[in-house]
Design a protein around this motif. Structure first.
Motif, mmCIF file in Angstrom:
data_model
loop_
_atom_site.group_PDB
_atom_site.id
_atom_site.type_symbol
_atom_site.label_atom_id
_atom_site.label_comp_id
_atom_site.label_asym_id
_atom_site.label_seq_id
_atom_site.Cartn_x
_atom_site.Cartn_y
_atom_site.Cartn_z
ATOM 1 N N MET A 111 -20.138 -0.650 -18.805
ATOM 2 C CA MET A 111 -21.004 -1.682 -18.216
ATOM 3 C C MET A 111 -22.182 -1.979 -19.137
ATOM 4 S SD MET A 111 -20.942 -0.780 -14.171
ATOM 5 C CE MET A 111 -22.135 -2.059 -13.789
ATOM 6 N N PHE A 112 -22.741 -0.941 -19.740
ATOM 7 C CA PHE A 112 -23.837 -1.127 -20.691
ATOM 8 C C PHE A 112 -23.375 -1.996 -21.862
ATOM 9 C CE2 PHE A 112 -26.150 0.058 -24.511
ATOM 10 C CZ PHE A 112 -27.469 -0.064 -24.101
ATOM 11 N N ASP A 113 -22.206 -1.674 -22.419
ATOM 12 C CA ASP A 113 -21.677 -2.425 -23.556
ATOM 13 C C ASP A 113 -21.377 -3.875 -23.162
ATOM 14 O OD1 ASP A 113 -21.882 -0.055 -24.979
ATOM 15 O OD2 ASP A 113 -19.729 0.389 -24.890
ATOM 16 N N LEU A 114 -20.826 -4.076 -21.969
ATOM 17 C CA LEU A 114 -20.551 -5.435 -21.495
ATOM 18 C C LEU A 114 -21.848 -6.211 -21.259
ATOM 19 C CD1 LEU A 114 -17.584 -4.742 -19.058
ATOM 20 C CD2 LEU A 114 -17.470 -6.121 -21.158
ATOM 21 N N SER A 115 -22.878 -5.511 -20.794
ATOM 22 C CA SER A 115 -24.147 -6.195 -20.513
ATOM 23 C C SER A 115 -24.840 -6.677 -21.793
ATOM 24 C CB SER A 115 -25.092 -5.296 -19.702
ATOM 25 O OG SER A 115 -25.678 -4.301 -20.514
ATOM 26 N N ALA A 116 -24.456 -6.114 -22.933
ATOM 27 C CA ALA A 116 -24.994 -6.600 -24.207
ATOM 28 C C ALA A 116 -24.462 -7.995 -24.520
ATOM 29 C CB ALA A 116 -24.636 -5.627 -25.332
ATOM 30 N N VAL A 117 -23.245 -8.274 -24.045
ATOM 31 C CA VAL A 117 -22.621 -9.580 -24.267
ATOM 32 C C VAL A 117 -22.919 -10.526 -23.100
ATOM 33 C CG1 VAL A 117 -20.420 -10.771 -24.679
ATOM 34 C CG2 VAL A 117 -20.778 -8.469 -25.585
ATOM 35 N N LEU A 161 -11.943 0.918 -23.233
ATOM 36 C CA LEU A 161 -11.268 -0.201 -23.890
ATOM 37 C C LEU A 161 -11.861 -1.564 -23.531
ATOM 38 C CD1 LEU A 161 -7.551 0.918 -23.440
ATOM 39 C CD2 LEU A 161 -8.976 1.152 -25.496
ATOM 40 N N MET A 162 -12.360 -1.702 -22.330
ATOM 41 C CA MET A 162 -12.779 -3.023 -21.845
ATOM 42 C C MET A 162 -13.803 -3.723 -22.752
ATOM 43 S SD MET A 162 -10.867 -3.728 -19.301
ATOM 44 C CE MET A 162 -9.520 -2.714 -19.911
ATOM 45 N N PRO A 163 -14.832 -3.029 -23.250
ATOM 46 C CA PRO A 163 -15.807 -3.725 -24.110
ATOM 47 C C PRO A 163 -15.250 -4.111 -25.486
ATOM 48 C CG PRO A 163 -16.785 -1.766 -23.126
ATOM 49 C CD PRO A 163 -15.304 -1.693 -22.875
ATOM 50 N N ARG A 164 -14.063 -3.631 -25.831
ATOM 51 C CA ARG A 164 -13.481 -3.954 -27.139
ATOM 52 C C ARG A 164 -12.780 -5.319 -27.135
ATOM 53 N NH1 ARG A 164 -11.070 2.070 -28.580
ATOM 54 N NH2 ARG A 164 -13.094 3.077 -28.368
ATOM 55 N N LEU A 165 -12.732 -5.956 -25.974
ATOM 56 C CA LEU A 165 -12.059 -7.243 -25.839
ATOM 57 C C LEU A 165 -13.062 -8.335 -25.493
ATOM 58 C CD1 LEU A 165 -9.070 -5.774 -23.908
ATOM 59 C CD2 LEU A 165 -8.818 -7.137 -25.978
#
Length: 169
Positions: free
Chosen positions: A129-135, A91-95
């Motif tokens: 973490m990968f998805d967050l690192s894109a942002v 859920l975390m990367p969806r926010l």
């Protein structure tokens, strides 16, 4: 429908009536709010299935998460049940987070990767973490080191995901 009661019963090896609840909640904020309260239920099976249903509902309707961002951030920091952790990671990367909040999330996920025995939690934490690192590109260096470590020490599932993510990084 009492969502928490529909999600109760059985054991942690079954999804119970999660799909019914997902269909019932749809894009309704009030029903989603009721579903979210299941994350703090006394019964592990209700917590697990609530997390699963939240993850499935918000694949289609991620905006439903926004009103619950603070409580989900809090849950991330206190959840100990692996089945809840693996869905919270998803859920975390969806926010949308501030960079400081994202750093706190990465810290929690890194701790899970270091201490958790569940391969699913580790795989989902790495993916988050990968998805967050894109942002937030500042996390890429830390992520790369974690992925390289997991490539050496992780379970087969973790090694497989680490390899895929390293290739994409």
């Amino acid at each position: 429908m009492d969502i928490r009661e529909v999600l109760s019963g059985g054991d942690l090896r079954s999804v119970g009536h999660v799909d019914e609840v997902v269909a019932y909640v749809g894009n309704d904020p009030d029903r989603f709010n009721e579903l979210r309260t299941g994350l703090t239920d006394d019964r592990p099976v209700v917590r697990m299935r609530s997390a699963d249903a939240i993850e499935k509902v918000t694949r289609r309707h991620p905006k439903l998460l926004q009103a619950h961002q603070a409580s989900l951030f809090e849950q991330l920091q206190i959840a100990t049940q692996q089945e809840v952790r693996w869905h919270l990671a998803q859920l975390m990367p969806r926010l949308m987070w501030t960079e400081d909040e994202a750093a706190d999330i990465v810290h929690v996920l890194t701790d899970w990767i270091d201490t958790e025995t569940s391969a699913i939690v580790i795989v989902n934490a790495l993916q988050a973490m990968f998805d967050l690192s894109a942002v937030y590109p500042r996390f890429r260096f830390e992520l790369k080191a974690l992925l390289e470590t997991q490539l050496e020490t992780g379970s087969p599932a973790v090694k497989s995901r680490a390899k895929k993510l390293l290739h994409k990084l």
